[in-house]
Design an enzyme around this catalytic site. Structure first.
Site, PDB file in Angstrom:
ATOM      1  N   PHE A 248       0.871  -1.383  -0.130  1.00  0.00           N
ATOM      2  CA  PHE A 248      -0.003   0.065   0.010  1.00  0.00           C
ATOM      3  C   PHE A 248       0.861   1.323  -0.039  1.00  0.00           C
ATOM      4  CE2 PHE A 248      -2.059  -3.454   2.325  1.00  0.00           C
ATOM      5  CZ  PHE A 248      -3.343  -3.522   1.289  1.00  0.00           C
ATOM      6  N   LEU A 623      -7.561  -6.112 -17.518  1.00  0.00           N
ATOM      7  CA  LEU A 623      -6.701  -7.318 -17.874  1.00  0.00           C
ATOM      8  C   LEU A 623      -7.284  -8.592 -17.471  1.00  0.00           C
ATOM      9  CD1 LEU A 623      -3.202  -5.846 -17.246  1.00  0.00           C
ATOM     10  CD2 LEU A 623      -4.433  -5.984 -19.429  1.00  0.00           C
ATOM     11  N   ASN A 624      -7.783  -8.645 -16.166  1.00  0.00           N
ATOM     12  CA  ASN A 624      -8.379  -9.837 -15.495  1.00  0.00           C
ATOM     13  C   ASN A 624      -9.411  -9.225 -14.766  1.00  0.00           C
ATOM     14  OD1 ASN A 624      -8.909 -11.786 -13.746  1.00  0.00           O
ATOM     15  ND2 ASN A 624      -6.664 -12.428 -13.627  1.00  0.00           N
ATOM     16  N   GLY A 695      -4.130   2.086 -14.928  1.00  0.00           N
ATOM     17  CA  GLY A 695      -4.075   1.595 -13.437  1.00  0.00           C
ATOM     18  C   GLY A 695      -5.362   1.262 -12.945  1.00  0.00           C
ATOM     19  N   GLU A 698      -5.744   1.936  -7.439  1.00  0.00           N
ATOM     20  CA  GLU A 698      -5.880   2.903  -6.439  1.00  0.00           C
ATOM     21  C   GLU A 698      -7.048   3.516  -6.762  1.00  0.00           C
ATOM     22  OE1 GLU A 698      -2.400   5.086  -6.954  1.00  0.00           O
ATOM     23  OE2 GLU A 698      -1.278   4.088  -5.398  1.00  0.00           O
TER      24      GLU A 698
HETATM   25 MO1  MOS Z   1       1.160   3.199  -3.999  1.00  0.00          MO
HETATM   26  S1  MOS Z   1       1.043   4.563  -2.524  1.00  0.00           S
HETATM   27  O1  MOS Z   1       2.311   4.227  -4.989  1.00  0.00           O
HETATM   28  O2  MOS Z   1       1.952   1.782  -3.342  1.00  0.00           O
END
Ligand code: MOS
Length: 738
Positions: A248, A623-624, A695, A698
């Site tokens: 994290f 992707l999955n 991404g 997050e």
């Molecule tokens: Mo993330 S805070 O860049 O693991």
């Protein structure tokens, strides 16, 4: 491979392996307890001794002496190194704290000694006998008190779109003239990553070269940082980190466990392993800084924003980076007049640094609550308010569009699927027995960051494929999506691919951070696969771009040959990496989410209980779907923690985070959230990479806490602007239930 123009059609588009819900290829290792985590690698080096870190018991001052005689005489002790034996370690790039060395103490639990013994218990017992004498000085521990002395924050590392300074138009005049205004302050507390696996490292030296088996998100950064402090050429440091039990952001950086293990292993001439005990993870490691944010929104009566102001302050050690809470506000909503900046206050509370969705997570906790307040003042539906203020271009540059942006569809789809029309806009008006029931919404945005990433793929003589890259899997599913990528590119089943990760002996990958891991690491492997496809085609005397790889066969010009044949004379290797041009400057690349939450608040006690959550995500090609969904659900859960539970409590007498364990730092568990659902929109982003993915690690957290907080307000009619919303913050103001 240089990726400098948007991707055209490519083999990934077939989505035979990529895009399929695929169970983790490393799942059997995990559930049988045989995935090797750093601290348990008893087999990698003989005679491992156990180190136990002694942390400073003062937050600021100097070490005037360390008496180790009693500890050295304790049973099983092999040796002790102290901070006075070493020069202060120069913090690696992006880091602020001195990890070890010198007499200066800059935060509580800074490492002052490592006691090494034959067993962990012996080391721990002897550590209590180390007598450290200090000269204590005054420290600064209260963000609110230091905010006045805060200085404009310097830029952070994520490129232009993450810069934290944005002025456009005439904010003051536009805000003053706006018929509808919100002007409010919000606070978010210090937070800790609370990953399950502690930081842990085993260090062993051989012939002047160092190997460290550790738990890191970034193999390359760890190697660079360690090599620099130790004065070694990088090739003389090997970092091995194949399995990581969560990070994290807490494991992005070199920490004291790895450095102390390396120092002690050298000093004692035998392998040494070190873990950070939980209190040290929190006070010696990094944390997310608290923030104080002021948001001013000016809108016309139609709801259109004319002015957005978002200023904030966070804290850190001198030289540290800010929590870029205002960053998401720059790109989320249109408004011609804007004023956003961040300041940084010096605090002596250990190093503040990245934690999942750094900036966005706390920033959207504030902004998306302010938007809820604006909607109420306007008498407007909060979903519609967000849709009205959507922007398809960078507010600073109307010629710069988003590569793909479907936030409006996230919100509309979410509203429909969540049953948003059943929400009563009048707060405190829905009851279910003793429960006050409310629904909340928030928007989420998080940048899609491009990082170079390399990989190697080998066609073995038996026809199987081996992928090697120093990419990490922090529990996210990297092994699986890399296997899927190789399978898609080479036309074989996922089972024919072996993926080996987390070793600096392999090509350097993007690593896991900033939700950039999946898209960049698979793109690096894509590039390597292109090379291997060329090598295979050459072996078969096939030419051109029309060679097809599917079903284990290679086909061109009407001729089909088994792929395995290409390695008959020996393994064939493809190695390459992805490198990016300026497509992230030409376009804004980001991911989006519509966050929905329903809560019940106990009308008598004020306790908040989650009832259900929904998130609709726009993050390019998925992707999955299985591992992606897990990422988003985990992030939503973290959002519940941010909204309702998580806070490091500062003991300002002694200058530390006092709830430094998982008993006192509460995070949600499965039982806290009865129902969560995730919907992915399907908009492959050809600007992002050849994978057309973005991404996903997050975005799920971005706005999630605000949706919960807004639901609490809708339930109670009590607006709590200080996170987390614990029952004491609204209990005295709840509507009467009977
Ligand atoms: Mo993330 S805070 O860049 O693991």
């Amino acid at each position: 491979m240089d990726f400098t123009s948007p991707a055209g059609p490519n083999p990934i588009d077939r989505q035979i392996a990529v895009g399929r819900a695929t169970s983790r290829v490393d799942g059997p290792l995990k559930v049988t307890g045989t995935a090797p985590y750093a601290y348990e690698r008893h087999d990698v080096a003989p005679r491992q001794a156990y180190g136990y870190v002694v942390g400073s018991s003062i937050p600021k001052g100097r070490v005037t002496g360390i008496d180790t005689a009693a500890a050295k005489a304790a049973p099983g002790v092999v040796g002790i190194i102290t901070t006075l034996d070493y020069k202060p370690a120069e913090p690696p790039a992006r880091q602020a704290a001195n990890l070890f060395g010198g007499d200066e103490i800059s935060h509580y639990h800074q490492a002052v000694a490592l006691v090494v013994a034959e067993t962990f218990e012996q080391a721990r017992a002897a550590a209590q006998l180390v007598d450290v004498r200090y000269d204590k000085s005054a420290g600064r521990f209260d963000l609110a008190a230091e905010a006045a002395a805060a200085k404009p924050a310097v830029d952070i590392n994520e490129g232009e779109d993450a810069k934290i300074y944005d002025r456009l138009g005439d904010f003051d005049a536009a805000f003053a003239a706006a018929p509808v205004q919100v002007d409010a302050s919000y606070t978010t507390p210090h937070q800790t990553h609370a990953m399950i696996e502690p930081h842990a490292s085993i260090a062993a030296w051989q012939d002047g070269k160092l190997t460290v088996w550790t738990s890191t998100q970034m193999v390359g950064w760890t190697r660079t940082g360690l090599a620099k402090i130790l004065g070694l050429p990088e090739p003389d440091v090997r970092i091995v980190s194949p399995f990581i039990g969560g990070g994290f952001g807490g494991k992005l950086y070199l920490r004291a466990d790895a450095l102390l293990a390396a120092y002690a292993a050298k000093a004692l001439d035998r392998p040494v392993k070190v873990t950070l005990q939980r209190p040290l993870i929190i006070n010696n490691g990094t944390h997310r800084s608290a923030t104080i944010q002021r948001i001013r929104l000016g809108a016309g009566r139609d709801g259109r924003l004319t002015a957005i102001g978002h200023v904030g302050v966070s804290g850190n050690l001198p030289g540290g980076a800010p929590e870029a809470a205002v960053a998401p506000t720059k790109l989320l909503y249109a408004a011609p007049n804007r004023d956003m900046y961040l300041t940084l206050a010096e605090l002596d509370l250990g190093e503040a640094n990245d934690m999942r969705a750094p900036g966005e997570a706390p920033g959207l906790m504030a902004l998306e609550m302010a938007m809820d307040e604006l909607a109420e003042k306007l008498g407007m539906d909060p979903v519609e308010l967000r849709i009205l203020n959507d922007t398809q271009t960078d507010p600073r540059d109307p010629n710069r569009t988003f590569s793909e942006r479907h936030l409006v569809e996230c919100l509309r789809t979410g509203a429909e699927r969540f049953g948003w029309s059943r929400r009563n806009p009048k707060p405190g008006s829905v009851r279910d027995g003793k429960w006050l029931v409310g629904m909340g919404v928030a928007a989420g945005i998080r940048l899609n960051l491009l990082m170079p990433s390399a990989a190697r793929i080998r066609l073995e003589s038996d026809g199987t494929l081996t992928v090697e890259t120093d990419m990490t899997d922090i529990g996210t599913g990297s092994y699986t999506i890399l296997a899927q990528t190789a399978a898609e590119m080479m036309g074989v089943p996922v089972e024919a691919v072996t993926v080996r990760l987390g070793d600096s002996a392999f090509p350097n990958a993007a690593g896991s951070g900033g939700q950039w891991g999946a898209n960049n690491a698979t793109s690096g492997l894509y590039a390597a696969c292109v090379k291997l496809r060329e090598a295979v085609a050459t072996t078969f005397g096939m030419r051109g771009n029309d060679v097809d790889f599917s079903g284990g066969m290679v086909t061109a010009g009407g001729r089909s040959v088994p792929l395995a044949e290409a390695a008959r004379a020996g393994p064939l290797v493809g190695q390459d990496g992805i490198a990016y041009g300026d497509l992230d400057k030409t376009y804004v690349q980001a991911t989006f989410a519509g966050q929905f939450a329903e809560v019940g608040v106990d009308g008598f006690t004020g306790e908040v209980r989650m009832r259900r959550m929904l998130q609709v995500v726009d993050a390019g090609r998925v992707l999955n779907p299985l591992t992606a969904r897990s990422q988003v659900i985990g992030a939503m859960t973290m959002g519940v923690g941010g909204a309702l539970m998580e806070a490091l409590a500062v003991d300002s007498r002694y200058g530390l985070f006092i709830n430094h364990d998982l008993g006192g730092y509460e995070v949600p568990v499965h039982a806290d959230i009865p129902h969560q659902e995730v919907i992915f929109l399907d908009y492959p982003d050809s600007v992002s990479s050849p994978m057309k993915a973005k991404g996903i690690g997050e975005i799920g957290l971005c706005g999630a806490a605000a949706a919960v907080a807004n639901a609490v307000y809708n339930a109670t009619g009590v607006r709590v602007r200080d996170y987390p919303i614990t029952l004491d913050r609204h209990l005295d103001h709840l509507p009467t239930v009977s």
